[in-house]
Design a protein around this motif. Structure first.
Motif, PDB file in Angstrom:
ATOM      1  N   PHE A  46     -48.047  25.891 107.107  1.00  9.83           N
ATOM      2  CA  PHE A  46     -48.669  24.790 107.294  1.00  9.83           C
ATOM      3  C   PHE A  46     -48.867  24.361 106.135  1.00  9.83           C
ATOM      4  O   PHE A  46     -48.729  24.664 105.166  1.00  9.83           O
ATOM      5  CB  PHE A  46     -49.953  25.430 107.980  1.00  9.83           C
ATOM      6  CG  PHE A  46     -50.812  26.432 107.332  1.00  9.83           C
ATOM      7  CD1 PHE A  46     -52.039  26.055 106.233  1.00  9.83           C
ATOM      8  CD2 PHE A  46     -50.519  27.843 107.148  1.00  9.83           C
ATOM      9  CE1 PHE A  46     -52.736  26.735 105.802  1.00  9.83           C
ATOM     10  CE2 PHE A  46     -51.366  28.412 106.186  1.00  9.83           C
ATOM     11  CZ  PHE A  46     -52.324  27.911 105.369  1.00  9.83           C
ATOM     12  N   MET A  47     -49.402  22.819 106.477  1.00 11.89           N
ATOM     13  CA  MET A  47     -49.908  21.925 105.080  1.00 11.89           C
ATOM     14  C   MET A  47     -51.441  22.189 104.947  1.00 11.89           C
ATOM     15  O   MET A  47     -52.153  22.089 105.987  1.00 11.89           O
ATOM     16  CB  MET A  47     -49.519  20.515 105.610  1.00 11.89           C
ATOM     17  CG  MET A  47     -48.046  20.324 105.754  1.00 11.89           C
ATOM     18  SD  MET A  47     -47.247  20.236 104.589  1.00 11.89           S
ATOM     19  CE  MET A  47     -48.071  18.892 103.537  1.00 11.89           C
ATOM     20  N   GLU A  48     -51.690  22.582 103.665  1.00  9.79           N
ATOM     21  CA  GLU A  48     -53.004  22.699 103.278  1.00  9.79           C
ATOM     22  C   GLU A  48     -53.848  21.343 103.273  1.00  9.79           C
ATOM     23  O   GLU A  48     -54.969  21.381 103.590  1.00  9.79           O
ATOM     24  CB  GLU A  48     -53.084  23.492 102.074  1.00  9.79           C
ATOM     25  CG  GLU A  48     -52.695  24.993 101.978  1.00  9.79           C
ATOM     26  CD  GLU A  48     -52.679  25.576 100.755  1.00  9.79           C
ATOM     27  OE1 GLU A  48     -53.525  24.978  99.708  1.00  9.79           O
ATOM     28  OE2 GLU A  48     -52.410  26.750 100.584  1.00  9.79           O
ATOM     29  N   SER A  49     -53.145  20.163 103.181  1.00  6.10           N
ATOM     30  CA  SER A  49     -53.918  19.072 103.014  1.00  6.10           C
ATOM     31  C   SER A  49     -54.110  18.579 104.162  1.00  6.10           C
ATOM     32  O   SER A  49     -54.748  17.440 104.366  1.00  6.10           O
ATOM     33  CB  SER A  49     -53.026  18.156 102.285  1.00  6.10           C
ATOM     34  OG  SER A  49     -51.621  17.972 102.641  1.00  6.10           O
ATOM     35  N   SER A  50     -53.719  19.130 105.428  1.00  3.68           N
ATOM     36  CA  SER A  50     -53.886  18.595 106.577  1.00  3.68           C
ATOM     37  C   SER A  50     -54.857  19.340 107.360  1.00  3.68           C
ATOM     38  O   SER A  50     -54.629  20.444 107.612  1.00  3.68           O
ATOM     39  CB  SER A  50     -52.425  18.690 107.548  1.00  3.68           C
ATOM     40  OG  SER A  50     -52.891  18.305 108.891  1.00  3.68           O
TER      41      SER A  50
END
Length: 80
Positions: A46-50
């Protein structure tokens, strides 16, 4: 040929209201895609920024840790 009294059919785009949507990411394997994380517990990438990715990961990871819940069957009988 068309006469003056007849109207020509003109292709016009349909007046449909489209929901505005934005594509957030295209991942083609590039290195500068953003901070990606792989969860040690559930293995999800997963994307931590999303914010949406983080929320989805939290739900999936929680379900993964708890496992499958079996409440039993309608006509279940326990044998001791």
């Amino acid at each position: 040929a068309s006469s003056e009294g007849q109207q020509q059919d003109v292709c016009k785009p349909a007046n449909k209201k489209h929901k505005q949507s934005n594509q957030l990411f295209l991942d083609f394997g590039q290195k500068s895609f953003g901070k990606q994380s792989v969860c040690r517990e559930c293995g999800m990438l997963f994307m931590e920024s999303s914010e949406e990715d983080v929320k989805q990961h939290d739900v999936i990871c929680k379900d993964y840790k708890e496992g499958v819940v079996c409440l039993g069957w309608k006509n279940e009988r326990s044998v001791s």
